[in-house]
Scaffold this motif. Structure first.
Motif, PDB file in Angstrom:
ATOM      1  N   TYR A 107      88.010  28.706  43.065  1.00 41.23           N
ATOM      2  CA  TYR A 107      88.458  28.924  41.543  1.00 41.23           C
ATOM      3  C   TYR A 107      90.154  29.256  42.324  1.00 41.23           C
ATOM      4  O   TYR A 107      91.063  29.688  43.015  1.00 41.23           O
ATOM      5  N   SER A 108      90.795  29.271  40.937  1.00 38.14           N
ATOM      6  CA  SER A 108      92.190  30.098  40.249  1.00 38.14           C
ATOM      7  C   SER A 108      92.236  30.876  39.321  1.00 38.14           C
ATOM      8  O   SER A 108      91.346  30.912  38.836  1.00 38.14           O
ATOM      9  N   PHE A 109      92.877  32.014  39.346  1.00 32.78           N
ATOM     10  CA  PHE A 109      93.263  32.676  38.743  1.00 32.78           C
ATOM     11  C   PHE A 109      94.520  33.660  38.452  1.00 32.78           C
ATOM     12  O   PHE A 109      95.206  33.565  39.488  1.00 32.78           O
ATOM     13  N   CYS A 110      94.712  34.391  36.716  1.00 32.37           N
ATOM     14  CA  CYS A 110      95.971  34.913  37.216  1.00 32.37           C
ATOM     15  C   CYS A 110      96.310  36.197  36.710  1.00 32.37           C
ATOM     16  O   CYS A 110      94.975  36.463  35.237  1.00 32.37           O
ATOM     17  N   THR A 111      97.290  36.907  37.071  1.00 28.43           N
ATOM     18  CA  THR A 111      97.035  38.402  36.779  1.00 28.43           C
ATOM     19  C   THR A 111      98.322  38.623  35.891  1.00 28.43           C
ATOM     20  O   THR A 111      99.225  38.238  36.495  1.00 28.43           O
ATOM     21  N   PRO A 116      88.397  32.041  35.568  1.00 32.64           N
ATOM     22  CA  PRO A 116      86.622  31.358  35.397  1.00 32.64           C
ATOM     23  C   PRO A 116      85.295  32.287  35.085  1.00 32.64           C
ATOM     24  O   PRO A 116      84.622  32.050  34.438  1.00 32.64           O
ATOM     25  N   GLY A 117      85.578  33.812  34.835  1.00 26.77           N
ATOM     26  CA  GLY A 117      84.448  34.652  35.341  1.00 26.77           C
ATOM     27  C   GLY A 117      84.880  35.234  33.314  1.00 26.77           C
ATOM     28  O   GLY A 117      84.316  36.388  33.477  1.00 26.77           O
ATOM     29  N   LEU A 118      85.927  35.025  32.394  1.00 27.62           N
ATOM     30  CA  LEU A 118      86.400  35.617  31.783  1.00 27.62           C
ATOM     31  C   LEU A 118      85.457  35.482  31.134  1.00 27.62           C
ATOM     32  O   LEU A 118      85.455  34.637  30.074  1.00 27.62           O
ATOM     33  N   PRO A 119      85.043  37.202  30.291  1.00 23.98           N
ATOM     34  CA  PRO A 119      84.237  36.260  28.970  1.00 23.98           C
ATOM     35  C   PRO A 119      85.404  35.804  27.913  1.00 23.98           C
ATOM     36  O   PRO A 119      86.380  35.915  27.480  1.00 23.98           O
ATOM     37  N   THR A 120      84.678  34.493  27.108  1.00 24.17           N
ATOM     38  CA  THR A 120      84.997  34.111  26.409  1.00 24.17           C
ATOM     39  C   THR A 120      85.141  35.249  24.934  1.00 24.17           C
ATOM     40  O   THR A 120      84.549  36.048  24.766  1.00 24.17           O
ATOM     41  N   GLN A 121      86.056  34.964  23.559  1.00 25.91           N
ATOM     42  CA  GLN A 121      86.601  35.488  22.744  1.00 25.91           C
ATOM     43  C   GLN A 121      85.502  35.073  21.654  1.00 25.91           C
ATOM     44  O   GLN A 121      85.898  33.720  21.437  1.00 25.91           O
ATOM     45  N   VAL A 122      84.479  35.970  21.163  1.00 25.24           N
ATOM     46  CA  VAL A 122      84.315  35.069  19.448  1.00 25.24           C
ATOM     47  C   VAL A 122      84.526  35.377  17.930  1.00 25.24           C
ATOM     48  O   VAL A 122      83.938  34.918  17.711  1.00 25.24           O
ATOM     49  N   ASP A 148      87.347  43.756  36.274  1.00 26.05           N
ATOM     50  CA  ASP A 148      86.064  44.339  35.712  1.00 26.05           C
ATOM     51  C   ASP A 148      85.445  42.283  35.536  1.00 26.05           C
ATOM     52  O   ASP A 148      84.498  42.478  35.420  1.00 26.05           O
ATOM     53  N   VAL A 149      86.514  41.530  36.147  1.00 28.70           N
ATOM     54  CA  VAL A 149      85.694  40.363  36.507  1.00 28.70           C
ATOM     55  C   VAL A 149      85.191  40.430  37.823  1.00 28.70           C
ATOM     56  O   VAL A 149      84.393  39.277  37.527  1.00 28.70           O
ATOM     57  N   GLU A 150      86.414  40.885  38.542  1.00 33.85           N
ATOM     58  CA  GLU A 150      85.719  40.694  40.348  1.00 33.85           C
ATOM     59  C   GLU A 150      84.868  41.154  40.013  1.00 33.85           C
ATOM     60  O   GLU A 150      84.284  43.092  39.831  1.00 33.85           O
ATOM     61  N   ILE A 151      83.548  41.433  40.753  1.00 29.55           N
ATOM     62  CA  ILE A 151      83.048  42.954  41.445  1.00 29.55           C
ATOM     63  C   ILE A 151      83.455  43.564  42.157  1.00 29.55           C
ATOM     64  O   ILE A 151      84.457  43.324  42.796  1.00 29.55           O
ATOM     65  N   ASN A 152      83.718  44.958  41.514  1.00 27.58           N
ATOM     66  CA  ASN A 152      85.548  46.027  41.698  1.00 27.58           C
ATOM     67  C   ASN A 152      84.035  46.907  43.396  1.00 27.58           C
ATOM     68  O   ASN A 152      83.079  46.818  43.412  1.00 27.58           O
ATOM     69  N   ASN A 153      85.365  46.169  44.238  1.00 30.12           N
ATOM     70  CA  ASN A 153      84.880  46.899  45.522  1.00 30.12           C
ATOM     71  C   ASN A 153      86.764  47.414  46.046  1.00 30.12           C
ATOM     72  O   ASN A 153      87.809  47.094  45.319  1.00 30.12           O
ATOM     73  N   LYS A 154      86.667  48.263  47.158  1.00 30.16           N
ATOM     74  CA  LYS A 154      88.066  48.317  47.300  1.00 30.16           C
ATOM     75  C   LYS A 154      89.308  47.420  47.896  1.00 30.16           C
ATOM     76  O   LYS A 154      90.268  47.214  48.017  1.00 30.16           O
ATOM     77  N   ASP A 155      88.405  46.302  49.025  1.00 28.46           N
ATOM     78  CA  ASP A 155      89.114  45.190  48.926  1.00 28.46           C
ATOM     79  C   ASP A 155      89.782  44.490  47.496  1.00 28.46           C
ATOM     80  O   ASP A 155      90.643  44.183  48.000  1.00 28.46           O
ATOM     81  N   ILE A 156      89.182  44.322  46.699  1.00 29.23           N
ATOM     82  CA  ILE A 156      89.548  43.602  45.408  1.00 29.23           C
ATOM     83  C   ILE A 156      90.584  44.824  44.928  1.00 29.23           C
ATOM     84  O   ILE A 156      91.861  43.982  44.395  1.00 29.23           O
ATOM     85  N   ILE A 157      90.154  45.953  44.857  1.00 26.36           N
ATOM     86  CA  ILE A 157      91.925  46.315  44.517  1.00 26.36           C
ATOM     87  C   ILE A 157      92.860  46.769  45.072  1.00 26.36           C
ATOM     88  O   ILE A 157      94.496  46.393  44.506  1.00 26.36           O
ATOM     89  N   GLU A 158      92.600  46.160  46.992  1.00 23.72           N
ATOM     90  CA  GLU A 158      93.963  45.874  47.352  1.00 23.72           C
ATOM     91  C   GLU A 158      94.280  45.176  46.903  1.00 23.72           C
ATOM     92  O   GLU A 158      96.058  44.523  46.409  1.00 23.72           O
ATOM     93  N   VAL A 159      94.223  43.600  46.712  1.00 26.46           N
ATOM     94  CA  VAL A 159      94.571  42.755  46.266  1.00 26.46           C
ATOM     95  C   VAL A 159      94.823  42.436  45.345  1.00 26.46           C
ATOM     96  O   VAL A 159      96.073  41.485  44.927  1.00 26.46           O
ATOM     97  N   ARG A 160      94.784  42.597  43.839  1.00 29.35           N
ATOM     98  CA  ARG A 160      95.237  43.753  42.380  1.00 29.35           C
ATOM     99  C   ARG A 160      96.543  43.933  43.008  1.00 29.35           C
ATOM    100  O   ARG A 160      97.336  43.658  42.592  1.00 29.35           O
ATOM    101  N   ASN A 161      96.446  45.452  43.550  1.00 29.50           N
ATOM    102  CA  ASN A 161      97.573  46.202  43.712  1.00 29.50           C
ATOM    103  C   ASN A 161      98.816  45.636  44.562  1.00 29.50           C
ATOM    104  O   ASN A 161      99.697  45.610  44.006  1.00 29.50           O
ATOM    105  N   MET A 174      76.632  34.264  39.470  1.00 30.45           N
ATOM    106  CA  MET A 174      76.726  33.273  39.180  1.00 30.45           C
ATOM    107  C   MET A 174      76.533  33.281  37.490  1.00 30.45           C
ATOM    108  O   MET A 174      76.284  33.807  36.633  1.00 30.45           O
ATOM    109  N   LEU A 175      76.331  31.187  37.531  1.00 32.63           N
ATOM    110  CA  LEU A 175      76.470  30.966  35.840  1.00 32.63           C
ATOM    111  C   LEU A 175      75.074  31.402  35.259  1.00 32.63           C
ATOM    112  O   LEU A 175      75.771  31.274  33.470  1.00 32.63           O
ATOM    113  N   ASP A 176      74.284  31.611  35.828  1.00 38.48           N
ATOM    114  CA  ASP A 176      73.140  31.693  34.662  1.00 38.48           C
ATOM    115  C   ASP A 176      73.136  33.253  34.739  1.00 38.48           C
ATOM    116  O   ASP A 176      72.049  33.549  33.999  1.00 38.48           O
TER     117      ASP A 176
END
Length: 608
Positions: A60-64, A74-80, A93-106, A124-126
């Motif tokens: 998948y792809s994403f943008c920040t 793809p995991g972004l909750p839709t606005q209702v 908040d969308v990717e399960i948080n850990n130190k490696d994801i935080i490093e990619v984010r920064n 998973m989508l379910d």
């Protein structure tokens, strides 16, 4: 570019891309802004730019943006709620948080390019399961914007399949009668750049006619792969037809390909794959490709799927791979829809455990649990009623022990922008109106506008019932924080036996992983009598009390844009974001403010 929101007119998720327009005719320096131009872009348009064929259903792809907030994911909750502000979800908040994801984010915030291979947990989508997986992240900034984009794909995704030279005319003829052989096609824009809609018969006939008469109007990459998959899966129908054997408890067999084609045998059972044919959105397909074993999937306890025999349908899926000198490739998955009775007879009435589980529920309770701790089968009399139920709500005492012993592990997800039902209703006829009064406004002419707003709001209070309904429509929800707990098999799930004691009551249990599956066999003595435990519920998300860790969460790294929006080489950046209230405008503001205040006051003294 703003955050995504649900457009009330088109019922689609879209964002607004804006760009300031400057007048730079005065020596080309310190341009004055003359307006803003913008355009609405749907998430569908952005997804068309994604190299989905190369990424595959597992990528998948994403943008920040510059603050680490999600633009699309793809995991972004839709606005209702259309009138609410767009949600501000951070990448963590969308990717399960850990130190490696935080490093990619920064790194993305700092506009760096790079890549990383991370051990993460995929939602998973379910919305019931999280799967440990090793993914590769590639990210880079977007020039002339404050955004960064990233693509993510499984570590074992080394290449993709691209079909060429297929006979589209013959392929169109074959597809015309394909539904009789249980063929289903995904709702993709194969031709005319339009998504296929309607039932399968009409969709396949239209696609067949276009391939035979106007193949140039079709997406060659998609239709060539579709025809290739049609030819490659022909053997599946013949094998299932002539080698079916005893299918008393097998309702259907199926194959699903990455190219968007599915085959079901017998064809009349095709309805069992309704809504699950697209490999990019089907949780059946994703569960299979993210696993190296057979995956048993149970329906939700409240929405169980039954066959004509009134037996619960359980789905089993497994990915198949092709290997050559360059590596492995997963072109699709195979699966079966089986009866719950088959599992009961296979596991609990076999010679190995017949003496332990069969008809002895007074001394031994036996369960098959999946990797998210949902009941797949049990030896109890009401076994069909328990299928799909979370084990923590059925036996919270034992589930707590399994969690403490590391048989199951869990991850908590907090939603800081959730909406919960209000405890109190809002009075009709009154609309809350925010006022901007502050000490700073008392030092300027802005207090006049605050006073006028106060007077106008008082009129709303007195005459609220006379306003149209849409002005004061009640919102029966309020902001809250919710927690969603998800479980997955831990490191101690291979085999374990324990004795547990609680208030002079003891229980014995044993667990064992079932071969190359996602199943866990649990055998235990009955629960203790007169011992109460609160059920462990992973779903739905539950509101949580605000505690210090939530009130003062860890401050996340964010930065402000360093450049002016004009991005002109002659721009004097020291003048960016400068705001000044010119003295020659103050009398005009004062006069307008007095006029606004005078009108409501005069109406009070001179009513009509």
């Amino acid at each position: 570019m703003d955050k995504f929101y649900m457009d009330v007119m088109s019922d689609r998720m879209l964002t607004t891309v804006t760009l300031p327009v400057y007048n730079n005719t005065f020596n080309g320096k310190n341009q004055s802004i003359v307006g803003v131009m913008g355009v609405d872009v749907t998430d569908e348009e952005l997804r068309k730019m994604e190299p989905s064929a190369q990424l595959g259903p597992g990528g998948y792809s994403f943008c920040t943006d510059h603050d680490g907030y999600i633009v699309f994911h793809p995991g972004l909750p839709t606005q209702v709620d259309y009138l609410d502000d767009p949600p501000h979800y951070d990448l963590t908040d969308v990717e399960i948080n850990n130190k490696d994801i935080i490093e990619v984010r920064n790194n993305m915030i700092d506009r760096r390019s790079g890549n990383a291979t991370l051990d993460v947990y995929i939602k998973m989508l379910d919305k019931k399961c999280i799967i440990p997986q090793r993914l590769r992240y590639y990210y880079t900034p977007v020039d002339q914007t404050t955004f960064s984009v990233a693509i993510v794909l499984p570590e074992n995704r080394n290449f993709h399949l691209e079909a060429k030279g297929m006979n589209l005319t013959k392929g169109g003829q074959d597809l015309n009668e394909a539904e009789k052989e249980g063929v289903l096609i995904s709702p993709w824009p194969f031709c005319w750049d339009e998504i296929i809609e309607g039932n399968q018969t009409v969709a396949q006939q239209n696609l067949s006619a276009t391939l035979k008469s106007q193949p140039s109007k079709c997406n060659l990459t998609l239709v060539q792969r579709l025809v290739f998959d049609f030819e490659a899966t022909k053997y599946f129908f013949n094998y299932s037809k002539y080698s079916s054997g005893d299918r008393e408890h097998v309702f259907a067999s199926f194959v699903m390909t990455e190219g968007g084609l599915s085959r079901v045998f017998p064809p009349e059972k095709s309805y069992l794959l309704d809504g699950l044919m697209d490999p990019y959105t089907s949780f059946l397909y994703k569960r299979a490709i993210y696993s190296t074993s057979s995956v048993f999937i149970v329906p939700e306890s409240k929405v169980r799927v039954f066959d004509v025999s009134n037996d619960t349908v359980i789905t089993v899926v497994r990915a198949f791979t092709v290997t050559d000198g360059k590596g492995k490739y997963t072109p699709g998955v195979v699966g079966m829809n089986i009866s719950a009775t088959l599992l009961l007879e296979t596991f609990f009435l076999s010679e190995e455990i017949d003496s332990i589980c069969y008809n002895k529920t007074d001394i031994a309770l036996c369960y098959l649990l999946d990797d998210a701790a949902f009941i797949v089968a049990t030896n109890q009399n009401n076994n069909l009623d328990l299928i799909g139920l979370f084990f923590g709500s059925h036996d919270p005492h034992l589930m707590t022990e399994l969690h403490m012993k590391g048989v199951y592990q869990s991850i908590d997800e907090f939603n800081y922008e959730a909406r919960c039902p209000k405890d109190q209703k809002v009075n009709r006829g009154f609309r809350h109106m925010p006022l901007g009064s502050s000490f700073g406004s008392l030092l300027s002419v802005i207090w006049i506008f605050d006073l006028s707003a106060c007077l106008i709001s008082s009129l709303w209070w007195q005459h609220g019932e006379s306003f149209p309904e849409f002005f004061y429509e009640e919102d029966n929800t309020t902001h809250c924080i919710t927690r969603l707990t998800k479980y997955y098999l831990g490191s101690n799930s291979t085999r374990a036996s324990e004795e547990i004691e609680f208030n002079n009551c003891s229980r014995v249990f044993s667990v064992a992983k079932v071969g190359m599956t996602n199943l866990l066999l649990v055998i235990t003595t009955p629960p203790c009598i007169d011992v109460q435990f609160h059920p462990l519920l992973p779903d739905p998300p539950v509101p949580v009390e605000v505690f210090p860790d939530l009130c003062h969460p860890h401050v996340k790294y964010r930065v402000r844009p360093e450049k002016c929006f004009a991005f002109h080489k002659l721009e004097d950046s020291t003048k960016c974001s400068a705001i000044q209230l010119h003295s020659f405008l103050q009398p005009q503001f004062f006069g307008v403010g007095v006029l606004i205040v005078f009108i409501p006051i005069s109406n009070l003294f001179h009513p009509n």
